[in-house]
Design an enzyme around this catalytic site. Structure first.
Site, PDB file in Angstrom:
ATOM      1  N   PRO A 180     -40.145  47.691  28.949  1.00 24.96           N
ATOM      2  CA  PRO A 180     -39.489  48.974  28.666  1.00 24.96           C
ATOM      3  C   PRO A 180     -38.224  49.219  29.477  1.00 24.96           C
ATOM      4  CG  PRO A 180     -41.361  49.331  30.088  1.00 24.96           C
ATOM      5  CD  PRO A 180     -41.353  47.865  29.777  1.00 24.96           C
ATOM      6  N   CYS A 181     -37.187  48.442  29.187  1.00 26.27           N
ATOM      7  CA  CYS A 181     -35.946  48.587  29.947  1.00 26.27           C
ATOM      8  C   CYS A 181     -35.293  49.947  29.672  1.00 26.27           C
ATOM      9  CB  CYS A 181     -34.990  47.447  29.637  1.00 26.27           C
ATOM     10  SG  CYS A 181     -34.614  47.236  27.910  1.00 26.27           S
ATOM     11  N   HIS A 182     -35.688  50.597  28.560  1.00 29.81           N
ATOM     12  CA  HIS A 182     -35.139  51.928  28.284  1.00 29.81           C
ATOM     13  C   HIS A 182     -35.657  52.965  29.275  1.00 29.81           C
ATOM     14  CE1 HIS A 182     -38.970  51.592  26.146  1.00 29.81           C
ATOM     15  NE2 HIS A 182     -39.057  52.908  26.183  1.00 29.81           N
TER      16      HIS A 182
END
Length: 192
Positions: free
Chosen positions: A150-152
DNA sequence: GATTGACGCCGAG
DNA sequence: CTCGGCGTCAATC
């Protein structure tokens, strides 16, 4: 002798709400790359094939692509990280975007961020004992497994959402799909 | 080495 | 709040 880089991958796709999701698999059934949703099938496939030019399309495993699309739209689902080929440096030396141990450490740290939560680039750096905040951002920008890793959920220390490979608006949308409130100046509005 | 970042911090407007 | 300017360090050329 067969070069490792010549492996033919298979790409499966899934469409939902006019967005096309694509997932690339190696021959050992591990995921080598995930594409952010695109407006056309061709663009989605290209997001995989530009790193793995030798490929064929497959309808197998598009249940995984479907699951990833559900996660994009905000469903809180568990995803088995063992399905990911995290060792890209070994398997795909030429195409890898996760070559260094620094990049892998960053990605594995990001993988721990729970649904609906955010951490800052600085906090990620601190947890791997580094002060290279900017390098953390650069490493996350190379994340081959967006949505699942989940780089967001990594934002700036000033509370702004920060950059994103698929564009800031997409990052905002993904965070909002998880119930995170963001105001007009792109700041996380405290959810307490 | 020199340049380039999905960053962080501080001070000046 | 916005903007420079400088700090910082990994990757890339």
């Amino acid at each position: 002798m067969k070069k490792k880089d010549d492996v033919i991958i298979s790409i499966s796709t899934y469409k939902h709400e006019n967005l096309h999701f694509a997932v690339g698999y190696s021959n050992n059934r591990k995921i080598v790359r995930i594409a952010l949703p695109q407006k056309s099938l061709e663009e989605a496939v290209y997001e995989i094939s530009k790193y793995h030019p030798k490929y064929h399309l497959s309808n197998e495993n598009n249940n995984i692509a479907q699951k990833i699309s559900s996660m994009y739209f905000g469903e809180n689902l568990d995803f088995d990280l063992n399905l990911l080929e995290l060792d890209l440096g070994e398997s795909f030396p030429e195409r890898s975007t996760l070559k260094t141990s620094f990049e892998r450490k960053v990605i594995l740290e990001v993988a721990k961020i729970p649904y609906g939560c955010v951490l800052t680039y600085k906090e990620i750096a601190k947890s791997i004992n580094s002060h290279a905040y900017r390098s953390v951002g650069t490493a996350i920008g190379k994340n081959p497994f967006p949505i699942v890793i989940p780089c967001h959920r990594v934002i700036r220390s000033d509370g702004k959402v920060g950059g994103f490979g698929g564009g800031t608006p997409m990052k905002v949308e993904m965070l909002e799909n998880e119930g995170i409130k963001i105001n007009k100046s792109l700041k996380i509005s405290d959810s307490k």
